[in-house]
Design a protein around this motif. Structure first.
Motif, short mmCIF file in Angstrom:
data_model
loop_
_atom_site.label_atom_id
_atom_site.label_comp_id
_atom_site.label_asym_id
_atom_site.label_seq_id
_atom_site.Cartn_x
_atom_site.Cartn_y
_atom_site.Cartn_z
N UNK A 4 41.03 -92.51 37.40
CA UNK A 4 40.71 -91.11 37.70
C UNK A 4 39.27 -90.99 38.18
N UNK A 5 39.08 -90.13 39.16
CA UNK A 5 37.76 -90.02 39.79
C UNK A 5 36.66 -89.65 38.79
N UNK A 6 37.01 -88.92 37.73
CA UNK A 6 35.99 -88.59 36.73
C UNK A 6 35.64 -89.79 35.84
N UNK A 7 36.40 -90.85 35.92
CA UNK A 7 36.14 -92.05 35.11
C UNK A 7 35.51 -93.18 35.92
N UNK A 8 35.43 -93.03 37.22
CA UNK A 8 34.92 -94.09 38.11
C UNK A 8 33.41 -93.98 38.23
N UNK A 9 32.72 -94.29 37.15
CA UNK A 9 31.26 -94.20 37.12
C UNK A 9 30.66 -95.60 37.21
N UNK A 10 29.64 -95.71 38.02
CA UNK A 10 29.00 -97.00 38.28
C UNK A 10 28.53 -97.68 36.99
N UNK A 11 28.11 -96.92 36.00
CA UNK A 11 27.63 -97.53 34.75
C UNK A 11 28.71 -98.35 34.05
N UNK A 12 29.97 -98.01 34.27
CA UNK A 12 31.07 -98.73 33.65
C UNK A 12 31.54 -99.92 34.48
N UNK A 13 31.10 -99.97 35.74
CA UNK A 13 31.53 -101.02 36.66
C UNK A 13 30.30 -101.61 37.36
N UNK A 14 29.43 -102.29 36.61
CA UNK A 14 28.16 -102.76 37.16
C UNK A 14 28.29 -103.79 38.28
N UNK A 15 29.43 -104.46 38.39
CA UNK A 15 29.62 -105.49 39.41
C UNK A 15 30.38 -104.98 40.62
N UNK A 16 30.56 -103.66 40.68
CA UNK A 16 31.31 -103.05 41.79
C UNK A 16 30.36 -102.25 42.66
N UNK A 17 30.51 -102.38 43.95
CA UNK A 17 29.73 -101.59 44.89
C UNK A 17 30.02 -100.11 44.59
N UNK A 18 29.01 -99.30 44.30
CA UNK A 18 29.24 -97.89 43.98
C UNK A 18 30.02 -97.13 45.05
N UNK A 19 29.87 -97.51 46.29
CA UNK A 19 30.62 -96.86 47.37
C UNK A 19 32.12 -97.07 47.21
N UNK A 20 32.50 -98.19 46.59
CA UNK A 20 33.91 -98.50 46.39
C UNK A 20 34.52 -97.71 45.24
N UNK A 21 33.69 -97.07 44.45
CA UNK A 21 34.18 -96.22 43.36
C UNK A 21 34.44 -94.80 43.83
N UNK A 22 33.92 -94.44 44.99
CA UNK A 22 34.13 -93.09 45.52
C UNK A 22 35.60 -92.88 45.83
N UNK A 23 36.12 -91.71 45.42
CA UNK A 23 37.54 -91.47 45.63
C UNK A 23 37.90 -91.41 47.11
N UNK A 24 37.00 -90.95 47.94
CA UNK A 24 37.28 -90.90 49.37
C UNK A 24 37.54 -92.30 49.93
N UNK A 25 36.87 -93.30 49.40
CA UNK A 25 37.10 -94.70 49.79
C UNK A 25 38.42 -95.21 49.21
N UNK A 26 38.59 -94.99 47.90
CA UNK A 26 39.77 -95.53 47.21
C UNK A 26 41.06 -94.86 47.67
N UNK A 27 41.01 -93.58 48.00
CA UNK A 27 42.23 -92.88 48.42
C UNK A 27 42.81 -93.47 49.69
N UNK A 28 41.96 -93.94 50.59
CA UNK A 28 42.45 -94.58 51.82
C UNK A 28 43.19 -95.88 51.49
N UNK A 29 42.71 -96.61 50.50
CA UNK A 29 43.39 -97.83 50.06
C UNK A 29 44.73 -97.50 49.40
N UNK A 30 44.74 -96.43 48.58
CA UNK A 30 46.00 -96.00 47.97
C UNK A 30 47.01 -95.64 49.04
N UNK A 31 46.57 -94.93 50.06
CA UNK A 31 47.48 -94.52 51.13
C UNK A 31 48.12 -95.73 51.81
N UNK A 32 47.30 -96.73 52.08
CA UNK A 32 47.81 -97.95 52.71
C UNK A 32 48.87 -98.61 51.84
#
Length: 93
Positions: A4-32
């Motif tokens: 859930x977009x309210x749970x995708x906070x960079x502090x919880x995913x320190x090894x993930x590019x913060x841009x990849x946590x943005x829902x606008x980015x992830x939603x395109x992957x979900x669509x595919x």
């Protein structure tokens, strides 16, 4: 699991590019993925209610899915939950 977009906070995913946590980015992957599966039934967890209404319902409607159901995650004040959609030409509720 959609994270859930309210749970995708960079502090919880320190090894993930913060841009990849943005829902606008992830939603395109979900669509595919959802297009490639072309499933008769789609069940997703950790879907934020806002993302469901503003993005998922309209997107899946274009692919021939029914409005679907939403159930909030129990035991918390979370704004996310589980959703189920199905192909209108194969099932009815």
């Amino acid at each position: 699991n959609c994270l859930a977009s309210n749970l995708a906070e960079a502090q919880y995913f320190p090894h993930t590019n913060p841009a990849h946590l943005e829902f606008s980015y992830r939603s395109k992957l979900f669509e595919k993925e959802l297009r490639s599966f072309n499933a008769d039934i789609v069940c997703l967890q950790e879907m934020h209610r806002h993302d469901l209404e503003s993005w998922l319902r309209p997107f899946l409607a274009q692919l021939g899915y029914d409005q679907g159901t939403f159930a909030e995650r129990g035991g918390t004040k979370a704004k996310d939950g589980v959703v189920t959609f199905f192909k209108k030409d194969k099932f009815q509720l």
